[in-house]
Design a protein around this motif. Sequence first.
Motif, PDB file in Angstrom:
ATOM      1  N   ASP A 105       1.759   4.744  -9.581  1.00 13.04           N
ATOM      2  CA  ASP A 105       1.769   3.428 -10.229  1.00 13.04           C
ATOM      3  C   ASP A 105       0.691   2.563  -9.582  1.00 13.04           C
ATOM      4  OD1 ASP A 105       2.194   0.949 -11.250  1.00 13.04           O
ATOM      5  OD2 ASP A 105       4.314   0.808 -10.666  1.00 13.04           O
ATOM      6  N   PRO A 106      -0.438   2.332 -10.295  1.00 16.49           N
ATOM      7  CA  PRO A 106      -1.553   1.588  -9.673  1.00 16.49           C
ATOM      8  C   PRO A 106      -1.183   0.153  -9.311  1.00 16.49           C
ATOM      9  CG  PRO A 106      -1.955   1.946 -12.020  1.00 16.49           C
ATOM     10  CD  PRO A 106      -0.733   2.719 -11.672  1.00 16.49           C
ATOM     11  N   GLU A 107      -0.140  -0.373  -9.951  1.00 15.03           N
ATOM     12  CA  GLU A 107       0.269  -1.757  -9.679  1.00 15.03           C
ATOM     13  C   GLU A 107       1.204  -1.851  -8.472  1.00 15.03           C
ATOM     14  OE1 GLU A 107      -0.973  -4.305 -11.485  1.00 15.03           O
ATOM     15  OE2 GLU A 107      -2.160  -2.760 -12.513  1.00 15.03           O
ATOM     16  N   ASN A 108       1.744  -0.712  -8.051  1.00 16.00           N
ATOM     17  CA  ASN A 108       2.783  -0.769  -7.018  1.00 16.00           C
ATOM     18  C   ASN A 108       2.667   0.428  -6.070  1.00 16.00           C
ATOM     19  OD1 ASN A 108       5.056  -1.547  -5.608  1.00 16.00           O
ATOM     20  ND2 ASN A 108       6.484  -0.568  -7.049  1.00 16.00           N
ATOM     21  N   HIS A 109       1.649   0.412  -5.217  1.00 11.56           N
ATOM     22  CA  HIS A 109       1.476   1.494  -4.241  1.00 11.56           C
ATOM     23  C   HIS A 109       2.598   1.439  -3.204  1.00 11.56           C
ATOM     24  CE1 HIS A 109      -3.131   2.176  -4.901  1.00 11.56           C
ATOM     25  NE2 HIS A 109      -2.398   2.394  -5.968  1.00 11.56           N
ATOM     26  N   ASN A 110       3.182   2.599  -2.937  1.00 17.60           N
ATOM     27  CA  ASN A 110       4.238   2.653  -1.907  1.00 17.60           C
ATOM     28  C   ASN A 110       3.618   3.206  -0.622  1.00 17.60           C
ATOM     29  OD1 ASN A 110       6.502   3.017  -0.338  1.00 17.60           O
ATOM     30  ND2 ASN A 110       7.761   3.801  -2.018  1.00 17.60           N
ATOM     31  N   GLN A 111       2.946   2.331   0.119  1.00 17.29           N
ATOM     32  CA  GLN A 111       2.233   2.753   1.324  1.00 17.29           C
ATOM     33  C   GLN A 111       3.196   3.282   2.394  1.00 17.29           C
ATOM     34  OE1 GLN A 111      -1.206   2.641   1.448  1.00 17.29           O
ATOM     35  NE2 GLN A 111      -1.073   3.835   3.351  1.00 17.29           N
ATOM     36  N   ASP A 112       4.374   2.700   2.472  1.00 19.99           N
ATOM     37  CA  ASP A 112       5.343   3.141   3.491  1.00 19.99           C
ATOM     38  C   ASP A 112       5.770   4.584   3.259  1.00 19.99           C
ATOM     39  OD1 ASP A 112       5.241   0.710   4.731  1.00 19.99           O
ATOM     40  OD2 ASP A 112       7.111  -0.071   3.859  1.00 19.99           O
TER      41      ASP A 112
END
Length: 341
Positions: free
Chosen positions: A277-284
């Motif tokens: 999801d390009p709008e909501n990167h889950n970096q964690d």
Amino acid sequence: GDIQHQLFDFVPIAQLENVDPGKYVDIVGVVKSVGQTSSIVSKKSGQELLKADLVIADDSGVEVNLTVWGDRANEVQSAYVNCPIVAFRRARVSDFGGRSLSLNQSSPAMVNPRIPETQRLQSWWSTTENKSIGSMRSLSSGGGGAGRMDSFEDRKTIASIKDENMGHTDPSKPDWLSFKATFNFIKKDRDGGAWYPACSNSGDPCKNMYKVTQTTDGNWFCDKCQGTSPTCVRRFIFSATVTDDTSTTWVSVFNEQAEVLFDGATADDVFKQTFEDPENHNQDAYDSYFAKANFTDWIMKCKVKQDTRDGETRVKTSVYSLHPVDYAKESRDLLKAIAAL
């Protein structure tokens, strides 16, 4: 007996390191183990090929992997029971994973031939069989992420790379070593994730290996097969440092080994959880895969080879296979090594 002996011109297994890849040799040895029959698709013909891997040893104290190809791969389980002495004629030498041999459909193989070498090897094997299991030097490693693990006695240390001048002896040939080490840094900050997008074509010529570029309409274009696809297959590629009590070195980690490191997770699995999801990167979630893999211990086999890029030559160490540490076995091997001092 004399006629059988005249058919062969044997090379001791220990001397295969000095034979150029592509040459043909005759060898005679004990068939220590027989692998399961499997199949692969030929890159050249696109046809399915049967194969089975044997481990052959002789009284030079060394063993080597020999791959039997074709229909005869179905026969090895029954043909080579109870560690027979087998003479192989015109086995082809390869530098895959160090040194290995392959036998095609038409190359002769004779079980317990009536030649002097048979009696000599039977006598040698009867006295060394139990002692040599697991401790014999192997010229071969397995393929893929798991591969065949070198014995405890064959292991080296990271410092050996520099001490033995690995990667510098012959620019055209890699050096190989195995060591026990700990990942202490994994370089994960590649733009878009620690992977590259590969062609979704699993057949020839791409086999999900070649890099693709995204077009303006969102599809993926492959230079290799000139194909365009709505999807790609992501493959891990990143650098890391590994350390033991002698030194630390940078290593390159590729897809199969990374999947072992990440407990079976594929690059596409990680992408879907983190960056899809390009709008909501889950970096964690992304960082957690690398944090979990860091400071883990492995037995790793590495290839050390000169690499020239942009006119600059450097020595590159790549992880060829990873095995988790079996601490109980490791302890037994250490005690055995101490007792032998």
